[in-house]
Write a protein that holds these residues in place. Structure first.
Motif, mmCIF file in Angstrom:
data_model
loop_
_atom_site.group_PDB
_atom_site.id
_atom_site.type_symbol
_atom_site.label_atom_id
_atom_site.label_comp_id
_atom_site.label_asym_id
_atom_site.label_seq_id
_atom_site.Cartn_x
_atom_site.Cartn_y
_atom_site.Cartn_z
ATOM 1 N N ALA A 50 0.836 -1.194 0.000
ATOM 2 C CA ALA A 50 0.000 0.000 0.000
ATOM 3 C C ALA A 50 0.868 1.240 0.000
ATOM 4 O O ALA A 50 1.934 1.280 0.635
ATOM 5 C CB ALA A 50 -0.915 0.002 1.215
ATOM 6 N N GLN A 54 -2.587 5.953 0.557
ATOM 7 C CA GLN A 54 -3.730 5.053 0.697
ATOM 8 C C GLN A 54 -4.021 4.772 2.163
ATOM 9 O O GLN A 54 -5.176 4.767 2.597
ATOM 10 C CB GLN A 54 -3.471 3.755 -0.066
ATOM 11 N N CYS A 100 -6.265 -2.914 -2.041
ATOM 12 C CA CYS A 100 -6.340 -1.834 -3.030
ATOM 13 C C CYS A 100 -6.126 -2.358 -4.449
ATOM 14 O O CYS A 100 -6.757 -1.866 -5.398
ATOM 15 C CB CYS A 100 -5.296 -0.765 -2.707
ATOM 16 N N ASP A 104 -8.220 -1.770 -7.917
ATOM 17 C CA ASP A 104 -7.618 -1.318 -9.175
ATOM 18 C C ASP A 104 -7.908 -2.295 -10.307
ATOM 19 O O ASP A 104 -8.152 -1.889 -11.448
ATOM 20 C CB ASP A 104 -6.107 -1.168 -9.008
ATOM 21 N N VAL A 146 -9.512 0.767 3.716
ATOM 22 C CA VAL A 146 -8.539 1.405 2.834
ATOM 23 C C VAL A 146 -8.931 1.178 1.374
ATOM 24 O O VAL A 146 -8.864 2.083 0.538
ATOM 25 C CB VAL A 146 -7.121 0.874 3.127
ATOM 26 N N ARG A 149 -12.129 3.292 0.496
ATOM 27 C CA ARG A 149 -11.764 4.698 0.335
ATOM 28 C C ARG A 149 -10.973 4.909 -0.955
ATOM 29 O O ARG A 149 -11.158 5.899 -1.670
ATOM 30 C CB ARG A 149 -10.962 5.143 1.563
ATOM 31 N N HIS A 150 -10.104 3.967 -1.286
ATOM 32 C CA HIS A 150 -9.333 4.036 -2.534
ATOM 33 C C HIS A 150 -10.260 3.980 -3.745
ATOM 34 O O HIS A 150 -10.054 4.704 -4.727
ATOM 35 C CB HIS A 150 -8.333 2.880 -2.566
ATOM 36 N N ASP A 153 -11.787 7.540 -3.844
ATOM 37 C CA ASP A 153 -10.868 8.650 -4.071
ATOM 38 C C ASP A 153 -10.132 8.538 -5.402
ATOM 39 O O ASP A 153 -9.964 9.526 -6.112
ATOM 40 C CB ASP A 153 -9.841 8.722 -2.933
ATOM 41 N N ALA A 154 -9.666 7.339 -5.723
ATOM 42 C CA ALA A 154 -8.837 7.159 -6.907
ATOM 43 C C ALA A 154 -9.643 6.858 -8.163
ATOM 44 O O ALA A 154 -9.201 7.162 -9.273
ATOM 45 C CB ALA A 154 -7.810 6.042 -6.668
#
Length: 342
Positions: A50, A54, A100, A104, A146, A149-150, A153-154
């Motif tokens: 991470a 992040q 995360c 992705d 995490v 939220r990723h 946000d991303a």
């Protein structure tokens, strides 16, 4: 459709809390079971660590620095249940990083015709007890929080549904999203049991009021209760909430063989819950990510994870399981229908 993806990393074996239920053998048991089944067709990849940003999207720098420094100093106890070793820092980074990477992989390229619809992070330490400012309950960073939220946000995912079926309440995940309507957190957990949180009337606050859905069950609850709660409470809420992503905090300690609780869920029960999730995800045309949490009988853990992934990765159309409505599910359905308009 691309093959589902599984993330793992050898650092999970280097987190050594000593004689402890949350042991490296957990990962070995899962991976052996999956390897024996040809990894169920999953594309097996190594996870990245991470990024600092992040982690800081959920946890303050003081907590992150404290874990790093304790590991660098040789390890030690954070609390009576939560112990770190020199290898725990790298393991924790990859445990959050694997979660995360799941996000992705699933939504990093919106609209890609060959994007997988399923990805899983098989790492330790687990994460759902880690609160914003406190590591606890075997957990260092809150991996699923995490990841959620990723995703927002991303990748701009407006709404994420987290289903936590670990037998212990995900107090940390609740803490992170208590005032946030961008995450619908649904937790099925035994009560009374550690950590003693997750009452049915704990429903969030402020903008997040109604978006924490606690579904406590009594000791001895088995397939009939857990599966009905998923199919008849969580699934309708998912339809109403219309998330862009479902994340499962997949603990397997509600299994009838687990030594740390009194659940009576079977191998098949995990498969049935996963089938409900897969069916509604297909209906909503959204992907599913799985993040490993607890499970402390090695055989039950390995079989439960295998049954879950097999159901989620099934080829072709999937029908929702035909299940009667358990009285507890009916009670919770009435409670939360009013809150979310389901």
């Amino acid at each position: 459709m691309a093959a589902p993806v599984l993330f793992h990393h050898p650092s999970s074996l280097e987190h050594d809390p000593g004689p402890h239920p949350e042991q490296p053998a957990r990962i070995v048991a899962i991976e052996r079971a999956l390897e024996d089944r040809g990894w169920l067709g999953f594309d097996v990849r190594s996870s990245p660590p991470a990024a600092r940003a992040q982690l800081e999207a959920v946890h303050p720098a003081r907590l992150i620095n404290g874990i790093q420094e304790l590991c660098a100093a040789g390890g030690g106890a954070i609390d009576a249940d939560t112990v770190v070793s020199p290898g725990s820092w790298e393991a924790a980074l990859h445990s959050a990083g694997g979660a995360c990477a799941v996000v992705d992989t699933l939504i990093g390229m919106p609209g890609a015709v060959d994007a997988p619809r399923l990805a899983v992070s098989v790492h330790r330490p687990p994460g759902h007890h880690a609160e914003i400012r406190r590591s606890m309950g075997f957990c260092l960073f809150n991996n699923v929080a995490v990841a959620a939220r990723h995703a927002r946000d991303a990748h701009g995912v407006r709404r994420v549904l987290i289903l936590d079926w670990d037998v212990h309440h995900g107090n940390g995940t609740q803490d992170v999203f208590w005032e946030d309507d961008g995450v619908l957190f649904c937790s099925i957990h035994q009560s009374p049991l550690y950590p003693g949180t997750g009452a049915a009337d704990d429903v969030g606050a402020g903008p997040g009021h109604g978006y924490t859905v606690n579904l406590p069950v009594p000791p001895g609850a088995g397939d009939d209760v857990f599966c009905s709660l998923v199919e008849h409470v969580v699934v309708p809420l998912a339809r109403s909430y219309d998330p862009g992503l479902i994340l499962i905090s997949a603990g397997f300690d509600a299994h009838r063989d687990d030594p740390l609780a009194d659940g009576q869920v079977s191998d098949a029960g995990y498969g049935t819950m996963a089938t409900s999730v897969r069916a509604v995800a297909d209906e909503l045309r959204i992907p599913v990510g799985v993040v490993l949490e607890g499970g402390y009988d090695l055989g039950a853990l390995a079989r439960g994870m295998t049954a879950t992934l097999e159901a989620l990765a099934a080829e072709g159309p999937v029908s929702a399981p035909a299940l009667g409505v358990h009285p507890l599910a009916e009670r919770y359905r009435e409670r939360h229908a009013a809150l979310l308009g389901a």
